[in-house]
Design a protein around this motif. Sequence first.
Motif, short mmCIF file in Angstrom:
data_model
loop_
_atom_site.label_atom_id
_atom_site.label_comp_id
_atom_site.label_asym_id
_atom_site.label_seq_id
_atom_site.Cartn_x
_atom_site.Cartn_y
_atom_site.Cartn_z
N ARG A 118 0.78 -1.34 0.01
CA ARG A 118 0.16 0.05 0.00
C ARG A 118 0.95 1.35 -0.02
O ARG A 118 0.25 2.40 0.11
CB ARG A 118 -0.97 -0.21 1.22
N LYS A 119 2.26 1.13 -0.11
CA LYS A 119 3.02 2.19 -0.25
C LYS A 119 3.77 2.35 -1.55
O LYS A 119 4.66 3.10 -1.70
CB LYS A 119 4.27 2.06 1.10
N ASP A 120 3.41 1.63 -2.58
CA ASP A 120 3.82 1.80 -3.95
C ASP A 120 5.29 1.66 -3.81
O ASP A 120 6.15 2.25 -4.78
CB ASP A 120 3.66 3.37 -4.61
N VAL A 121 5.85 0.62 -3.34
CA VAL A 121 7.09 0.15 -3.43
C VAL A 121 7.25 -1.11 -4.14
O VAL A 121 8.35 -1.63 -4.50
CB VAL A 121 7.72 -0.01 -2.01
N SER A 122 6.11 -1.63 -4.74
CA SER A 122 6.17 -2.96 -5.30
C SER A 122 5.65 -2.70 -6.81
O SER A 122 4.66 -2.11 -7.04
CB SER A 122 5.28 -4.04 -4.45
N GLY A 123 6.55 -3.13 -7.64
CA GLY A 123 5.97 -3.04 -9.09
C GLY A 123 4.83 -4.17 -9.47
O GLY A 123 4.14 -3.69 -10.24
N LEU A 124 5.23 -5.29 -8.96
CA LEU A 124 4.23 -6.41 -9.26
C LEU A 124 3.55 -6.56 -7.87
O LEU A 124 4.23 -6.91 -6.76
CB LEU A 124 4.70 -7.68 -9.92
#
Length: 518
Positions: free
Chosen positions: A398-404
């Motif tokens: 939920r912190k936009d650190v994961s591309g997939l």
Amino acid sequence: MPSVSRALALGLLAAVAMPLSLKAQESVLQISAGSADISTLDAHRASATNDKALVGWIYNGLVRFKPGSADPKDIEPDLAESWETSPDGKVWTFHLRKGVKFHGTWGEFSADDVVYSLTRSADPKRSTFSSDFAGIDKLEKVDDYTVRVSLKYPDANFLGRVTNYHGGNIVSKKAAEELGDRFGSNPVGTGPFAFVEHVTQQYVKLAAHQGYFRGKPKIDTVMSRMIPSDSARELAFTSGELDVMYGKREQRWVDAARKRRGFNIDIFQPGEFRILHINRSIPPLDDIRVRRAIAAAVNVDDLVRYVGKDVGPKGCSVVPSGYLGEDCTVGSYQFDLASAKALLTEAGHPNGISIKATVSNISAQQPFMEIIQAQLAKAGIKLEMSVVDHPTYQSQIRKDVSGLVFYGAARFPIADTYLSEFFHSNAIVGKPTAATNFSHCDVADAEIEGARREPDAARQKALWKEAQRKIFEDVCALPLFDLRQVWVHSDRVDYGYDLKGAMNLAPPITEATTVKPR
């Protein structure tokens, strides 16, 4: 089991052991959903699988799914004894049960609690499921035992929204207001079991609600134990320390477990539909050619073969299998490594790309992401996986650190719920109205909103179809498979109903459930 693994499992069991101060004559159900801990027991916030199981035993809705069913045809009265709808479908009037008690000393349930709960469910600042209640125009207390709900537009799914599921659960107004932010760790409902204690990463203890309106439960105490290790959980079940446990959702494990004495396997609906979300806000995933390359590099059939036909049938759309409005005519992504490599080259990445992904270490996720990692590597896409415990995973994605983002969820089985929570721009993670739109998809807002307001069933389905087509063409996410629930109960346990489905993803523990003494 090798001696080292057995020692590790025994050590884990010791780590989660709790003081056995329970009275000998008590009927105690020991259960483990497999998670390391809970996040919240606030019914309007709880979306993690382990949280939802406990929520299902603590709260009631105005109406409910019949125990053992996840079929909307089986919706029946719960806190509302009856209801009627206006001819135009925009006004619903609910007649409430009298004499229903909240847990503890929080008093009697009334219309005030319903108005408060549904208002809270619709508030994005207090509810994860606010989009489900966006159609409410007015909530009125007619009298202490009558509530009128006026909608902005006819909503064929409204009765489903007020079931004993997600935002439909009714909380104590008095408790929620007095406890504030502490309500999630001190939940108060009207369900068959009341919250007693939570010991971090060890257990949650519930006690029978003596004043439950359907009758005092036959089980006195429910101990929900935190045993994330599959081997430790299985050892605890085999040794009789657990009566019910979350199993491994793999066909090979299921086939082997069915042969073991005392292992009664329950496979039930709804499946948690597995989708691989592609975060369009992170370069180079903002390039549709790269997203198409990823889609061409993932062989979904290999994933389905791994999970098995009983446990994980293949999906065909971003709307889960069997949901009203699912449309499989928009097409599917074809596995084609040559095409994946050509698309990357066209996008300016002839030597491939690297993508970071946060991955949960639970057995329902990590093995599948490892397969996807190997598949992507063949196309020149390096997936750098950061494997973490499940609560950390839930926080990080939920912190936009994961591309997939590999994510599984079960929702009320109608297209609107899935499209709204995963593919409407209001649900994009990081927004005040955030739900679970990990891909930052925003291409089908008009169709999703239009379908929600459309009274004609045929036109509504056409709008849902168009929304799915737009999401497919923009490659917001890859539909994978429907991972069904796999649980095991011992010969000592009788659920008190036939388990075919459970919207809260765990066997409902009701007033009729029994467990024989050890």
